[in-house]
Design an enzyme around this catalytic site. Sequence first.
Site, PDB file in Angstrom:
ATOM      1  N   ILE A 126      36.095   0.814  14.996  1.00 31.79           N
ATOM      2  CA  ILE A 126      35.511  -0.087  16.002  1.00 31.79           C
ATOM      3  C   ILE A 126      36.593  -0.985  16.604  1.00 31.79           C
ATOM      4  O   ILE A 126      36.685  -1.150  17.822  1.00 31.79           O
ATOM      5  CB  ILE A 126      34.364  -0.928  15.387  1.00 31.79           C
ATOM      6  CG1 ILE A 126      33.228   0.006  14.935  1.00 31.79           C
ATOM      7  CG2 ILE A 126      33.847  -1.963  16.390  1.00 31.79           C
ATOM      8  CD1 ILE A 126      32.123  -0.657  14.126  1.00 31.79           C
ATOM      9  N   ASP A 177      47.344  -8.824   5.421  1.00 30.58           N
ATOM     10  CA  ASP A 177      46.057  -8.780   4.721  1.00 30.58           C
ATOM     11  C   ASP A 177      45.264 -10.057   4.999  1.00 30.58           C
ATOM     12  O   ASP A 177      45.801 -11.172   4.868  1.00 30.58           O
ATOM     13  CB  ASP A 177      46.349  -8.652   3.214  1.00 30.58           C
ATOM     14  CG  ASP A 177      45.144  -8.172   2.445  1.00 30.58           C
ATOM     15  OD1 ASP A 177      44.068  -8.803   2.561  1.00 30.58           O
ATOM     16  OD2 ASP A 177      45.272  -7.165   1.735  1.00 30.58           O
ATOM     17  N   ILE A 178      44.000  -9.903   5.333  1.00 33.37           N
ATOM     18  CA  ILE A 178      43.174 -11.087   5.633  1.00 33.37           C
ATOM     19  C   ILE A 178      42.883 -11.919   4.376  1.00 33.37           C
ATOM     20  O   ILE A 178      42.375 -13.031   4.490  1.00 33.37           O
ATOM     21  CB  ILE A 178      41.848 -10.717   6.337  1.00 33.37           C
ATOM     22  CG1 ILE A 178      41.018  -9.733   5.492  1.00 33.37           C
ATOM     23  CG2 ILE A 178      42.107 -10.168   7.734  1.00 33.37           C
ATOM     24  CD1 ILE A 178      39.583  -9.578   5.974  1.00 33.37           C
ATOM     25  N   GLN A 234      36.783  -7.856  12.738  1.00 33.10           N
ATOM     26  CA  GLN A 234      36.222  -6.544  12.371  1.00 33.10           C
ATOM     27  C   GLN A 234      36.684  -6.098  10.985  1.00 33.10           C
ATOM     28  O   GLN A 234      36.097  -5.199  10.402  1.00 33.10           O
ATOM     29  CB  GLN A 234      36.650  -5.466  13.392  1.00 33.10           C
ATOM     30  CG  GLN A 234      36.381  -5.815  14.835  1.00 33.10           C
ATOM     31  CD  GLN A 234      34.908  -6.009  15.135  1.00 33.10           C
ATOM     32  OE1 GLN A 234      34.076  -5.201  14.738  1.00 33.10           O
ATOM     33  NE2 GLN A 234      34.579  -7.094  15.821  1.00 33.10           N
ATOM     34  N   SER A 291      31.112   0.497   3.762  1.00 34.77           N
ATOM     35  CA  SER A 291      30.511   1.492   2.863  1.00 34.77           C
ATOM     36  C   SER A 291      29.811   0.878   1.659  1.00 34.77           C
ATOM     37  O   SER A 291      30.420   0.175   0.845  1.00 34.77           O
ATOM     38  CB  SER A 291      31.542   2.527   2.402  1.00 34.77           C
ATOM     39  OG  SER A 291      31.136   3.166   1.231  1.00 34.77           O
ATOM     40  N   TYR A 323      27.916  -4.634  -0.864  1.00 33.13           N
ATOM     41  CA  TYR A 323      28.361  -4.683   0.545  1.00 33.13           C
ATOM     42  C   TYR A 323      27.395  -5.534   1.378  1.00 33.13           C
ATOM     43  O   TYR A 323      27.816  -6.408   2.138  1.00 33.13           O
ATOM     44  CB  TYR A 323      28.443  -3.264   1.119  1.00 33.13           C
ATOM     45  CG  TYR A 323      28.702  -3.226   2.608  1.00 33.13           C
ATOM     46  CD1 TYR A 323      29.949  -3.558   3.125  1.00 33.13           C
ATOM     47  CD2 TYR A 323      27.688  -2.876   3.505  1.00 33.13           C
ATOM     48  CE1 TYR A 323      30.185  -3.539   4.501  1.00 33.13           C
ATOM     49  CE2 TYR A 323      27.920  -2.848   4.871  1.00 33.13           C
ATOM     50  CZ  TYR A 323      29.167  -3.178   5.368  1.00 33.13           C
ATOM     51  OH  TYR A 323      29.398  -3.168   6.720  1.00 33.13           O
ATOM     52  N   ASN A 374      24.654   1.599  12.156  1.00 35.88           N
ATOM     53  CA  ASN A 374      25.255   2.954  12.130  1.00 35.88           C
ATOM     54  C   ASN A 374      26.002   3.339  13.404  1.00 35.88           C
ATOM     55  O   ASN A 374      25.514   4.142  14.205  1.00 35.88           O
ATOM     56  CB  ASN A 374      24.172   4.004  11.839  1.00 35.88           C
ATOM     57  CG  ASN A 374      23.696   3.896  10.409  1.00 35.88           C
ATOM     58  OD1 ASN A 374      22.906   3.004  10.104  1.00 35.88           O
ATOM     59  ND2 ASN A 374      24.201   4.734   9.535  1.00 35.88           N
ATOM     60  N   VAL A 375      27.159   2.765  13.549  1.00 41.14           N
ATOM     61  CA  VAL A 375      27.965   3.018  14.750  1.00 41.14           C
ATOM     62  C   VAL A 375      28.646   4.391  14.622  1.00 41.14           C
ATOM     63  O   VAL A 375      29.029   4.796  13.524  1.00 41.14           O
ATOM     64  CB  VAL A 375      29.037   1.921  14.902  1.00 41.14           C
ATOM     65  CG1 VAL A 375      29.756   2.066  16.242  1.00 41.14           C
ATOM     66  CG2 VAL A 375      28.415   0.537  14.779  1.00 41.14           C
ATOM     67  N   ASP A 377      20.901   2.662  -0.525  1.00 39.29           N
ATOM     68  CA  ASP A 377      20.553   3.043   0.851  1.00 39.29           C
ATOM     69  C   ASP A 377      19.106   2.673   1.155  1.00 39.29           C
ATOM     70  O   ASP A 377      18.229   2.848   0.308  1.00 39.29           O
ATOM     71  CB  ASP A 377      20.702   4.565   1.027  1.00 39.29           C
ATOM     72  CG  ASP A 377      22.113   4.958   1.439  1.00 39.29           C
ATOM     73  OD1 ASP A 377      22.911   4.053   1.740  1.00 39.29           O
ATOM     74  OD2 ASP A 377      22.401   6.172   1.461  1.00 39.29           O
TER      75      ASP A 377
HETATM   76  N1  LIG Z   1      30.831   1.632  11.358  1.00 38.08           N
HETATM   77  C1  LIG Z   1      29.618   1.146  11.169  1.00 38.08           C
HETATM   78  O1  LIG Z   1      28.615   1.848  11.323  1.00 38.08           O
HETATM   79  C2  LIG Z   1      29.420  -0.292  10.783  1.00 38.08           C
HETATM   80  C3  LIG Z   1      28.115  -0.744  10.573  1.00 38.08           C
HETATM   81  C4  LIG Z   1      27.921  -2.077  10.218  1.00 38.08           C
HETATM   82  C5  LIG Z   1      29.007  -2.941  10.121  1.00 38.08           C
HETATM   83  N2  LIG Z   1      30.269  -2.456  10.311  1.00 38.08           N
HETATM   84  C6  LIG Z   1      31.403  -3.384  10.186  1.00 38.08           C
HETATM   85  O2  LIG Z   1      32.233  -3.234  11.326  1.00 38.08           O
HETATM   86  C7  LIG Z   1      33.585  -3.514  10.975  1.00 38.08           C
HETATM   87  C8  LIG Z   1      34.486  -2.378  11.411  1.00 38.08           C
HETATM   88  O3  LIG Z   1      34.061  -1.178  10.785  1.00 38.08           O
HETATM   89  P1  LIG Z   1      34.704   0.239  11.082  1.00 38.08           P
HETATM   90  O4  LIG Z   1      33.608   1.218  11.001  1.00 38.08           O
HETATM   91  O5  LIG Z   1      35.558   0.167  12.291  1.00 38.08           O
HETATM   92  O6  LIG Z   1      35.589   0.435   9.763  1.00 38.08           O
HETATM   93  P2  LIG Z   1      37.114   0.885   9.606  1.00 38.08           P
HETATM   94  O7  LIG Z   1      37.309   1.094   8.141  1.00 38.08           O
HETATM   95  O8  LIG Z   1      37.425   1.999  10.519  1.00 38.08           O
HETATM   96  O9  LIG Z   1      37.894  -0.404  10.084  1.00 38.08           O
HETATM   97  C9  LIG Z   1      38.134  -1.525   9.260  1.00 38.08           C
HETATM   98  C10 LIG Z   1      39.574  -1.978   9.484  1.00 38.08           C
HETATM   99  O10 LIG Z   1      39.820  -3.134   8.700  1.00 38.08           O
HETATM  100  C11 LIG Z   1      41.095  -2.997   8.077  1.00 38.08           C
HETATM  101  N3  LIG Z   1      41.109  -3.782   6.843  1.00 38.08           N
HETATM  102  C12 LIG Z   1      40.377  -3.568   5.712  1.00 38.08           C
HETATM  103  N4  LIG Z   1      40.694  -4.470   4.778  1.00 38.08           N
HETATM  104  C13 LIG Z   1      41.642  -5.293   5.325  1.00 38.08           C
HETATM  105  C14 LIG Z   1      42.369  -6.409   4.837  1.00 38.08           C
HETATM  106  N5  LIG Z   1      42.213  -6.854   3.579  1.00 38.08           N
HETATM  107  N6  LIG Z   1      43.251  -7.013   5.677  1.00 38.08           N
HETATM  108  C15 LIG Z   1      43.449  -6.548   6.937  1.00 38.08           C
HETATM  109  N7  LIG Z   1      42.787  -5.484   7.438  1.00 38.08           N
HETATM  110  C16 LIG Z   1      41.890  -4.862   6.645  1.00 38.08           C
HETATM  111  C17 LIG Z   1      41.219  -1.501   7.792  1.00 38.08           C
HETATM  112  O11 LIG Z   1      42.556  -1.066   7.583  1.00 38.08           O
HETATM  113  C18 LIG Z   1      40.598  -0.909   9.051  1.00 38.08           C
HETATM  114  O12 LIG Z   1      41.564  -0.722  10.061  1.00 38.08           O
HETATM  115  C19 LIG Z   1      33.576  -3.781   9.470  1.00 38.08           C
HETATM  116  O13 LIG Z   1      33.488  -5.183   9.288  1.00 38.08           O
HETATM  117  C20 LIG Z   1      32.298  -3.114   8.998  1.00 38.08           C
HETATM  118  O14 LIG Z   1      31.795  -3.695   7.825  1.00 38.08           O
HETATM  119  C21 LIG Z   1      30.501  -1.157  10.643  1.00 38.08           C
END
Ligand SMILES: NC(=O)c1ccc[n+]([C@@H]2O[C@H](COP(=O)([O-])OP(=O)(O)OC[C@H]3O[C@@H](n4cnc5c(N)ncnc54)[C@H](O)[C@@H]3O)[C@@H](O)[C@H]2O)c1
Length: 350
Positions: free
Chosen positions: A19, A63-64, A83, A88, A151, A180-181, A311
């Site tokens: 995202i 790292d955040i 983001q 998961s 989570y 669910n993106v 789930d």
């Molecule tokens: N994809 C979905 O369906 C979905 C649904 C609900 C919420 N979300 C949320 O959206 C956000 C983005 O999800 P995504 O699907 O793009 O996942 P993704 O795993 O592709 O992206 C997450 C990014 O965060 C980075 N990251 C993880 N831990 C980190 C840390 N400690 N420091 C710095 N960077 C870190 C990862 O390297 C990755 O690039 C997340 O917060 C996720 O929880 C996603």
Amino acid sequence: MPYEIKKQKVLVTGGAGFIGSNLIDSLLSHDNTVICLDNFSTGSIHNLTSAQKNPKFTLLEGDIRDGEVCKKAVEGCDYVFHQAALGSVPRSIADPITSTEVNILGFVNLLFVAQEAGAKRFIYAASSSTYGDHQALPKVEHVIGNSLSPYAITKYVDELFAKNFSDIYGIETVGLRYFNVFGRRQDPNGAYAAVIPKFVSSLLAHKSPYINGDGTNSRDFTYIDNVIQANQLAAAVPTELFKERMKEYQSNMEGVPEVIEEAAISEVFNVAFGERTSLNELAEAIKKGLSKYDPAIADISFQYGPNRPGDVAHSMASIQKGKSILGYQPKYSFQTGLKEACAWYWENLK
Ligand SMILES: NC(=O)c1ccc[n+]([C@@H]2O[C@H](COP(=O)([O-])OP(=O)(O)OC[C@H]3O[C@@H](n4cnc5c(N)ncnc54)[C@H](O)[C@@H]3O)[C@@H](O)[C@H]2O)c1
């Protein structure tokens, strides 16, 4: 789009992920200066190939969980799009400690430095998992159940911190509960891959994909470009208009907490299309979408197994709040989004 942010300095955390990287491309195309903070734990440098060609893009690897890193990243930023997280449900069940550290401590780090740095608004990735065991459909933002996984708890705790920091420090916060993106760049690899890329990669390899449960579970699958639109609007709708629309929404909708005029904005919104598709329907739609490119895929059947712990059975959003306050109008249905996704995966995975 009625409201977009342009020529601003923004921080996108998790920008090497699915995202985040799509959001970065959109923000750069609107002439914003973009800082990306990522530790590449689940993201990939390949997702930033086009961003890295743009002189207005800066990548910070870090790292955040490290407050100093966050402080440096947010310096001079007008908006933060947070983001970064460990996604998961099964991952959080296998290792709740790391998910908690990244998703809660990392979140609080970012929010704290964002308000210190005087960021105008903090837009963050929340999650539909916050609805937990509440059965009602469609999901409306102010009615949630008990969390079903670590989570889901982390994402809900983030919302509580966001509201609290708005009240205490006055920073505006907007949480986007993604449903669910799916779409280009979503990672098909690894134990924690999401269902659409997992099905796609199995089918492209002529393997039979595995469905958890009997396939009747359903989700509000949301195409990535709808999510990008929601992020843009969440940042760009001006404060006064936001509050005005919130008041009107609250007066028309039972149970929505009262909007306090002087309080800083702190709201959450569902980001979805507003329809649901069962896993069986999803499986058939992906098969159809891919067999256009490889006719042999039409003959592959699916395997079934037990439901996964944590789930929910069904999920579908009401998107009325986003429509009323942000002007959110998702352009891609599940079907049109899936067509785009299949074309992208065929080009990039085959
Ligand atoms: N994809 C979905 O369906 C979905 C649904 C609900 C919420 N979300 C949320 O959206 C956000 C983005 O999800 P995504 O699907 O793009 O996942 P993704 O795993 O592709 O992206 C997450 C990014 O965060 C980075 N990251 C993880 N831990 C980190 C840390 N400690 N420091 C710095 N960077 C870190 C990862 O390297 C990755 O690039 C997340 O917060 C996720 O929880 C996603």
